[in-house]
Design a protein around this motif. Structure first.
Motif, PDB file in Angstrom:
ATOM      1  N   SER A 135      16.795  32.075  66.548  1.00 33.60           N
ATOM      2  CA  SER A 135      15.533  31.712  65.767  1.00 33.60           C
ATOM      3  C   SER A 135      14.569  30.882  66.538  1.00 33.60           C
ATOM      4  CB  SER A 135      15.839  31.105  64.516  1.00 33.60           C
ATOM      5  OG  SER A 135      14.614  30.875  63.592  1.00 33.60           O
TER       6      SER A 135
ATOM      7  N   GLY B 248       6.730  37.722  62.800  1.00 36.06           N
ATOM      8  CA  GLY B 248       6.815  37.771  61.428  1.00 36.06           C
ATOM      9  C   GLY B 248       7.082  39.075  61.038  1.00 36.06           C
ATOM     10  N   GLN B 249       7.393  40.069  61.848  1.00 32.68           N
ATOM     11  CA  GLN B 249       7.504  41.691  61.409  1.00 32.68           C
ATOM     12  C   GLN B 249       8.572  42.290  62.144  1.00 32.68           C
ATOM     13  OE1 GLN B 249       5.761  43.161  58.865  1.00 32.68           O
ATOM     14  NE2 GLN B 249       4.488  41.270  58.471  1.00 32.68           N
ATOM     15  N   PRO B 250       9.412  43.101  61.603  1.00 31.95           N
ATOM     16  CA  PRO B 250      10.441  43.756  62.513  1.00 31.95           C
ATOM     17  C   PRO B 250       9.823  44.678  63.708  1.00 31.95           C
ATOM     18  CG  PRO B 250      10.641  44.269  60.129  1.00 31.95           C
ATOM     19  CD  PRO B 250       9.152  43.523  60.480  1.00 31.95           C
TER      20      PRO B 250
ATOM     21  N   THR C  71      18.867  43.275  63.754  1.00 30.91           N
ATOM     22  CA  THR C  71      17.356  43.248  63.615  1.00 30.91           C
ATOM     23  C   THR C  71      16.734  42.276  64.545  1.00 30.91           C
ATOM     24  OG1 THR C  71      17.571  41.539  61.920  1.00 30.91           O
ATOM     25  CG2 THR C  71      17.801  43.600  61.024  1.00 30.91           C
TER      26      THR C  71
ATOM     27  N   SER D 167       7.656  30.441  58.977  1.00 31.96           N
ATOM     28  CA  SER D 167       8.608  31.291  59.471  1.00 31.96           C
ATOM     29  C   SER D 167       8.859  31.364  60.953  1.00 31.96           C
ATOM     30  CB  SER D 167       8.463  32.579  58.721  1.00 31.96           C
ATOM     31  OG  SER D 167       7.118  33.142  59.275  1.00 31.96           O
TER      32      SER D 167
ATOM     33  N   ARG E  17      13.008  36.084  64.868  1.00 35.01           N
ATOM     34  CA  ARG E  17      14.155  35.982  64.436  1.00 35.01           C
ATOM     35  C   ARG E  17      14.965  37.082  64.664  1.00 35.01           C
ATOM     36  NH1 ARG E  17      14.760  33.573  59.529  1.00 35.01           N
ATOM     37  NH2 ARG E  17      12.393  34.106  58.623  1.00 35.01           N
TER      38      ARG E  17
ATOM     39  N   GLU F 246      12.822  40.555  64.811  1.00 37.94           N
ATOM     40  CA  GLU F 246      11.642  40.393  64.134  1.00 37.94           C
ATOM     41  C   GLU F 246      10.763  39.190  65.082  1.00 37.94           C
ATOM     42  OE1 GLU F 246      11.728  38.481  60.316  1.00 37.94           O
ATOM     43  OE2 GLU F 246      13.042  40.171  59.316  1.00 37.94           O
TER      44      GLU F 246
END
Length: 264
Positions: A29, A68-70, A63, A5, A9, A65
């Motif tokens: 991204s 890998g996390q918000p 959003t 991932s 993002r 991120e």
């Protein structure tokens, strides 16, 4: 085997400051292991975007991120996330009454319980990585601008962050020092397995080391693609920015702050 991932993002992001929208509908991204250059004229919102990545400015919509996390809202979770970010600030932020080694040791002393001997060894390793091991006992006032920037870089790397964010890393540097710093960014990214986001308006120094380029202007992203494609673009807005032309689609002064109409 599925691809990993992205390390960052951003989807449909809107960022507001002072009651006005600075950036809207931002989608980005960032693949792991890459260097992404976020380019744009002064005042276009690059630093605002950086503030969203570090959690300083919450999203008004959309959003964000990171790792890998918000990006969290609570202060404790935010501090934990920031341990995985290395941030090189415009002004270096070195403490003048501490030596180079003591400056680089600050994150290790603050966030770990490692013994002093091990911290000293790690500090010398970081200074060696930026070519300044011999300057460990010098003070910031004894350094050139380029050397001070490299010390700040060593400090940003102290906790081995997977993601590095550079905020205008070439501000105030001469062409030779700029070349040294950007070459170092590329080398460290590759040898340490980092991912780097370089926020800058220094196009010609940054594009040679970048894997991907993003141009921010007029409240949004106006280009996202390979550096070669950016340089080959015939878009009038892109040409104005790359060539430093005063007249074109990018206004020299923002009219968003003008509450009164212009005189006829």
């Amino acid at each position: 085997m599925p691809e990993p991932s992205p390390i960052v993002r951003i989807e449909h992001l809107r960022l507001d400051r002072g009651g006005r929208t600075v950036l809207r509908d931002i989608n980005l991204s960032v693949p792991r292991g890459s260097i992404v250059a976020v380019l744009g004229p002064s005042g276009c919102g690059k630093s605002t975007l950086l503030a969203a990545l570090t959690g300083e400015l919450p999203a008004a919509a959309g959003t964000v991120e990171v790792l890998g996390q918000p990006v969290p809202r609570s202060q404790r979770a935010l501090l934990e996330m920031r341990k995985g970010l290395g941030v090189l600030l415009q002004g270096n932020g070195l403490l003048t009454d501490l030596t180079v080694a003591e400056n680089v040791a600050l994150p290790l002393r603050t966030h770990t319980k490692l013994p002093s001997a091990l911290i000293r060894r790690l500090v010398l390793m970081k200074l060696h990585a930026v070519g300044l091991r011999a300057a460990a006992d010098a003070y910031p006032r004894e350094l050139s601008g380029g050397m001070a920037r490299r010390v700040a870089l060593a400090r940003a790397l102290a906790l081995d962050p997977p993601l590095m964010i550079y905020d205008e890393p070439l501000t105030g540097l001469d062409p030779i020092a700029s070349g040294v710093v950007m070459s170092l960014v590329r080398r460290l990214n590759d040898t340490l397995g980092l991912t780097s986001i370089v926020v800058t308006h220094h196009v010609h120094e940054t594009l040679p080391i970048a894997d991907h380029a993003v141009v921010v202007a007029n409240g949004g992203i106006v280009f996202s693609g390979a550096p070669d494609a950016l340089q080959a673009s015939t878009d009038p807005l892109i040409r104005q920015f790359l060539n430093g032309e005063p007249d074109g689609p990018i206004p020299f002064e923002s009219r968003a702050f003008n509450s009164q109409p212009e005189p006829a």
